[in-house]
Motif scaffolding. Structure first.
Motif, PDB file in Angstrom:
ATOM      1  N   GLU A   1       0.876  -1.176   0.000  1.00 53.33           N
ATOM      2  CA  GLU A   1       0.000   0.000   0.000  1.00 53.33           C
ATOM      3  C   GLU A   1       0.909   1.220   0.000  1.00 53.33           C
ATOM      4  N   ALA A   2       0.471   2.310  -0.605  1.00 51.56           N
ATOM      5  CA  ALA A   2       1.279   3.522  -0.651  1.00 51.56           C
ATOM      6  C   ALA A   2       0.378   4.748  -0.671  1.00 51.56           C
ATOM      7  N   ALA A   3       0.879   5.834  -0.099  1.00 52.29           N
ATOM      8  CA  ALA A   3       0.094   7.064  -0.030  1.00 52.29           C
ATOM      9  C   ALA A   3       1.019   8.246   0.214  1.00 52.29           C
ATOM     10  N   ASP A   4       0.443   9.423   0.081  1.00 49.14           N
ATOM     11  CA  ASP A   4       1.179  10.631   0.437  1.00 49.14           C
ATOM     12  C   ASP A   4       0.910  10.953   1.908  1.00 49.14           C
ATOM     13  N   ASP A   5       1.563  11.981   2.399  1.00 50.78           N
ATOM     14  CA  ASP A   5       1.422  12.334   3.808  1.00 50.78           C
ATOM     15  C   ASP A   5       0.015  12.798   4.172  1.00 50.78           C
ATOM     16  N   ASP A   6      -0.712  13.391   3.218  1.00 49.36           N
ATOM     17  CA  ASP A   6      -2.084  13.814   3.499  1.00 49.36           C
ATOM     18  C   ASP A   6      -2.947  12.611   3.876  1.00 49.36           C
ATOM     19  N   PHE A   7      -2.816  11.524   3.103  1.00 44.29           N
ATOM     20  CA  PHE A   7      -3.623  10.343   3.401  1.00 44.29           C
ATOM     21  C   PHE A   7      -3.147   9.666   4.684  1.00 44.29           C
TER      22      PHE A   7
ATOM     23  N   ILE B   1       0.037  -0.107   9.883  1.00 42.41           N
ATOM     24  CA  ILE B   1       0.178   0.885   8.816  1.00 42.41           C
ATOM     25  C   ILE B   1       1.273   1.899   9.134  1.00 42.41           C
ATOM     26  N   LEU B   2       1.104   2.651  10.190  1.00 44.88           N
ATOM     27  CA  LEU B   2       2.074   3.701  10.501  1.00 44.88           C
ATOM     28  C   LEU B   2       3.415   3.116  10.942  1.00 44.88           C
ATOM     29  N   GLY B   3       3.354   2.131  11.813  1.00 48.66           N
ATOM     30  CA  GLY B   3       4.596   1.514  12.289  1.00 48.66           C
ATOM     31  C   GLY B   3       5.293   0.693  11.231  1.00 48.66           C
ATOM     32  N   GLY B   4       4.520   0.162  10.281  1.00 51.78           N
ATOM     33  CA  GLY B   4       5.101  -0.661   9.232  1.00 51.78           C
ATOM     34  C   GLY B   4       5.488   0.101   7.984  1.00 51.78           C
ATOM     35  N   SER B   5       5.226   1.400   7.962  1.00 52.90           N
ATOM     36  CA  SER B   5       5.486   2.163   6.739  1.00 52.90           C
ATOM     37  C   SER B   5       6.922   2.651   6.671  1.00 52.90           C
ATOM     38  N   ARG B   6       7.333   2.921   5.456  1.00 49.23           N
ATOM     39  CA  ARG B   6       8.646   3.515   5.204  1.00 49.23           C
ATOM     40  C   ARG B   6       8.460   4.728   4.305  1.00 49.23           C
ATOM     41  N   LYS B   7       9.186   5.776   4.599  1.00 48.98           N
ATOM     42  CA  LYS B   7       9.190   6.976   3.761  1.00 48.98           C
ATOM     43  C   LYS B   7      10.209   6.728   2.651  1.00 48.98           C
ATOM     44  N   LEU B   8       9.732   6.722   1.398  1.00 52.55           N
ATOM     45  CA  LEU B   8      10.596   6.465   0.256  1.00 52.55           C
ATOM     46  C   LEU B   8      10.705   7.725  -0.596  1.00 52.55           C
ATOM     47  N   ALA B   9      11.922   8.234  -0.706  1.00 50.17           N
ATOM     48  CA  ALA B   9      12.172   9.450  -1.478  1.00 50.17           C
ATOM     49  C   ALA B   9      12.164   9.147  -2.968  1.00 50.17           C
ATOM     50  N   LEU B  10      11.661  10.097  -3.745  1.00 52.77           N
ATOM     51  CA  LEU B  10      11.733  10.014  -5.202  1.00 52.77           C
ATOM     52  C   LEU B  10      13.034  10.669  -5.649  1.00 52.77           C
TER      53      LEU B  10
ATOM     54  N   GLU C   1      -8.123  -1.404  20.921  1.00 54.95           N
ATOM     55  CA  GLU C   1      -7.207  -2.476  20.514  1.00 54.95           C
ATOM     56  C   GLU C   1      -7.120  -2.582  18.989  1.00 54.95           C
ATOM     57  N   ALA C   2      -8.260  -2.500  18.307  1.00 53.95           N
ATOM     58  CA  ALA C   2      -8.258  -2.555  16.846  1.00 53.95           C
ATOM     59  C   ALA C   2      -7.529  -1.340  16.276  1.00 53.95           C
ATOM     60  N   ALA C   3      -7.765  -0.181  16.856  1.00 48.79           N
ATOM     61  CA  ALA C   3      -7.102   1.037  16.382  1.00 48.79           C
ATOM     62  C   ALA C   3      -5.593   0.936  16.554  1.00 48.79           C
ATOM     63  N   GLU C   4      -5.155   0.406  17.673  1.00 53.82           N
ATOM     64  CA  GLU C   4      -3.717   0.269  17.906  1.00 53.82           C
ATOM     65  C   GLU C   4      -3.100  -0.736  16.933  1.00 53.82           C
ATOM     66  N   ALA C   5      -3.790  -1.826  16.691  1.00 51.76           N
ATOM     67  CA  ALA C   5      -3.272  -2.830  15.758  1.00 51.76           C
ATOM     68  C   ALA C   5      -3.151  -2.245  14.356  1.00 51.76           C
ATOM     69  N   ALA C   6      -4.170  -1.507  13.908  1.00 49.07           N
ATOM     70  CA  ALA C   6      -4.127  -0.896  12.582  1.00 49.07           C
ATOM     71  C   ALA C   6      -3.022   0.152  12.499  1.00 49.07           C
ATOM     72  N   THR C   7      -2.893   0.951  13.548  1.00 49.39           N
ATOM     73  CA  THR C   7      -1.852   1.973  13.577  1.00 49.39           C
ATOM     74  C   THR C   7      -0.473   1.337  13.524  1.00 49.39           C
ATOM     75  N   LEU C   8      -0.283   0.277  14.268  1.00 45.58           N
ATOM     76  CA  LEU C   8       1.009  -0.419  14.257  1.00 45.58           C
ATOM     77  C   LEU C   8       1.304  -0.995  12.879  1.00 45.58           C
TER      78      LEU C   8
ATOM     79  N   ALA D   1      -4.759  11.422   7.442  1.00 45.73           N
ATOM     80  CA  ALA D   1      -6.171  11.038   7.537  1.00 45.73           C
ATOM     81  C   ALA D   1      -6.311   9.649   8.161  1.00 45.73           C
ATOM     82  N   LEU D   2      -5.427   8.725   7.801  1.00 40.41           N
ATOM     83  CA  LEU D   2      -5.447   7.391   8.421  1.00 40.41           C
ATOM     84  C   LEU D   2      -5.188   7.484   9.915  1.00 40.41           C
TER      85      LEU D   2
END
Length: 160
Positions: free
Chosen positions: A48-54, A80-89, A71-78, A57-58
């Protein structure tokens, strides 16, 4: 809509792939004119990929969900947010996918970018085709209704 259409691209031996020009244009037209994307492993064989605006919102949506189901919110946050990487173009519009992400999505030398409006997916062309086929099957019963609603929004000036 920011990320629209499906595009195929090559993935080189250094795990570099060029973001579609339309997607890069959408990033530049965002609030911060981003030169990066956020990517995380999806729930299936894709990324999954998105810009900082999305991402913002997440994050806010997870905070809202935490009121009812912390608990569900924490799992989703972990995930998505915890599993994401910022990839420069880079200057050519390429990103370098982390090796673990390439393995998660079993990416080979070709990838597909699947636009989903405010975010997009990166998958093998076979997975992208499977997603498109499944989506067509799921929407068949309601497609006429969706089109009628969209036509009404366009007539009323509410779309776009």
């Amino acid at each position: 809509m920011r990320f629209v259409s499906t595009y195929d691209a090559g993935l080189d031996e250094k795990r570099r792939v060029t973001l579609p020009a339309d997607f890069r244009s959408s990033l530049r037209s965002g609030r911060d004119g981003a030169d990066h994307i956020r990517v995380w492993p999806g729930d299936g064989g894709w990324l999954e990929a998105a810009d900082d605006d999305f991402i913002a919102a997440l994050s806010q949506s997870a905070e809202d969900l935490a009121q009812d189901d912390p608990e569900a919110a924490e799992a989703a946050t972990l995930a998505i947010l915890g599993g994401s990487r910022k990839l420069a173009l880079d200057g050519a519009g390429r990103i370098v996918l982390p090796e673990a992400f390439v393995a998660h999505a079993t990416l080979g030398d070709r990838v597909s970018f699947i636009g989903l409006g405010p975010y997009f997916r990166i998958a093998t062309p076979e997975i992208a085709a499977s997603m498109a086929h499944a989506a067509r099957d799921r929407t068949a019963p309601t497609k006429a209704r969706i089109f009628a609603m969209a036509r009404r929004k366009v007539r009323e000036g509410g779309a776009g």
